[in-house]
Design an enzyme around this catalytic site. Sequence first.
Site, PDB file in Angstrom:
ATOM      1  N   MET A  25     -27.873 -26.090  -6.656  1.00  0.00           N
ATOM      2  CA  MET A  25     -28.246 -26.070  -8.074  1.00  0.00           C
ATOM      3  C   MET A  25     -29.756 -25.917  -8.251  1.00  0.00           C
ATOM      4  O   MET A  25     -30.216 -25.247  -9.173  1.00  0.00           O
ATOM      5  CB  MET A  25     -27.740 -27.319  -8.797  1.00  0.00           C
ATOM      6  CG  MET A  25     -26.226 -27.395  -8.873  1.00  0.00           C
ATOM      7  SD  MET A  25     -25.444 -25.929  -9.580  1.00  0.00           S
ATOM      8  CE  MET A  25     -26.172 -25.890 -11.206  1.00  0.00           C
ATOM      9  N   GLU A  26     -30.525 -26.501  -7.356  1.00  0.00           N
ATOM     10  CA  GLU A  26     -31.979 -26.365  -7.437  1.00  0.00           C
ATOM     11  C   GLU A  26     -32.396 -24.917  -7.189  1.00  0.00           C
ATOM     12  O   GLU A  26     -33.250 -24.380  -7.898  1.00  0.00           O
ATOM     13  CB  GLU A  26     -32.646 -27.313  -6.432  1.00  0.00           C
ATOM     14  CG  GLU A  26     -32.592 -28.775  -6.831  1.00  0.00           C
ATOM     15  CD  GLU A  26     -31.212 -29.423  -6.732  1.00  0.00           C
ATOM     16  OE1 GLU A  26     -31.033 -30.516  -7.287  1.00  0.00           O
ATOM     17  OE2 GLU A  26     -30.295 -28.846  -6.099  1.00  0.00           O
ATOM     18  N   ASP A  59     -40.183 -13.918 -20.740  1.00  0.00           N
ATOM     19  CA  ASP A  59     -41.105 -14.457 -21.739  1.00  0.00           C
ATOM     20  C   ASP A  59     -42.457 -13.755 -21.701  1.00  0.00           C
ATOM     21  O   ASP A  59     -43.022 -13.429 -22.746  1.00  0.00           O
ATOM     22  CB  ASP A  59     -41.292 -15.962 -21.522  1.00  0.00           C
ATOM     23  CG  ASP A  59     -42.251 -16.556 -22.526  1.00  0.00           C
ATOM     24  OD1 ASP A  59     -42.013 -16.401 -23.740  1.00  0.00           O
ATOM     25  OD2 ASP A  59     -43.261 -17.159 -22.102  1.00  0.00           O
ATOM     26  N   CYS A  64     -26.333 -33.529 -11.929  1.00  0.00           N
ATOM     27  CA  CYS A  64     -27.038 -33.288 -10.663  1.00  0.00           C
ATOM     28  C   CYS A  64     -27.787 -34.538 -10.230  1.00  0.00           C
ATOM     29  O   CYS A  64     -28.337 -35.268 -11.053  1.00  0.00           O
ATOM     30  CB  CYS A  64     -28.044 -32.150 -10.815  1.00  0.00           C
ATOM     31  SG  CYS A  64     -27.307 -30.527 -10.735  1.00  0.00           S
ATOM     32  N   HIS A  65     -27.807 -34.744  -8.931  1.00  0.00           N
ATOM     33  CA  HIS A  65     -28.569 -35.860  -8.372  1.00  0.00           C
ATOM     34  C   HIS A  65     -30.057 -35.499  -8.311  1.00  0.00           C
ATOM     35  O   HIS A  65     -30.405 -34.325  -8.107  1.00  0.00           O
ATOM     36  CB  HIS A  65     -28.083 -36.176  -6.958  1.00  0.00           C
ATOM     37  CG  HIS A  65     -26.709 -36.730  -6.922  1.00  0.00           C
ATOM     38  ND1 HIS A  65     -25.584 -35.942  -6.932  1.00  0.00           N
ATOM     39  CD2 HIS A  65     -26.275 -38.015  -6.894  1.00  0.00           C
ATOM     40  CE1 HIS A  65     -24.511 -36.706  -6.898  1.00  0.00           C
ATOM     41  NE2 HIS A  65     -24.900 -37.970  -6.878  1.00  0.00           N
TER      42      HIS A  65
END
Length: 161
Positions: free
Chosen positions: A112-113, A127, A75-76
């Site tokens: 992707m972000e 969690d 990824c950039h």
Amino acid sequence: MDFTHFDRQGNAWMVDVSEKDDTSRTAVARGSIFMSEECFRKVTSGDMKKGDVLGVARVAGIMGAKKCSELIPLCHLLNLTKLSVDFELYEERFEIQASCLAKTTGKTGVEMEALTGVSVALLTIYDMCKAVDKSMEIGEIYLEEKSGGKSGTFRNPRLEK
């Protein structure tokens, strides 16, 4: 279709986007976590011992999206101009749905972000709640829509159903 993340010898590489035009780019991703009724009630009433589950998960999702290029090897690194993480609660099925909106003006997209932001937000919920419910299920993570760039606008066909 050729895979753009491999050179002619099959070696992985980061795609050269230097010749692409800067355009406004937006992506929205979604995903869900399913939990027990007890766990859902504790999250929604603010009774979880670790604190404000959704508040912490929101910040974690934003932070995760900002770290995307450090987590996904090809990824950039992007100059993100907006990130938001929001939640929808579905009491009838004890589901929390997370969405992440990512924006930039640049040479490559922010899908992707957005996907990373959703994933980290959901993992944070897990969690913070695992002491109450270890059987939670994370899933249904997908790109809802994206706009900008050469390929234009995409809206996930699963939403047409």
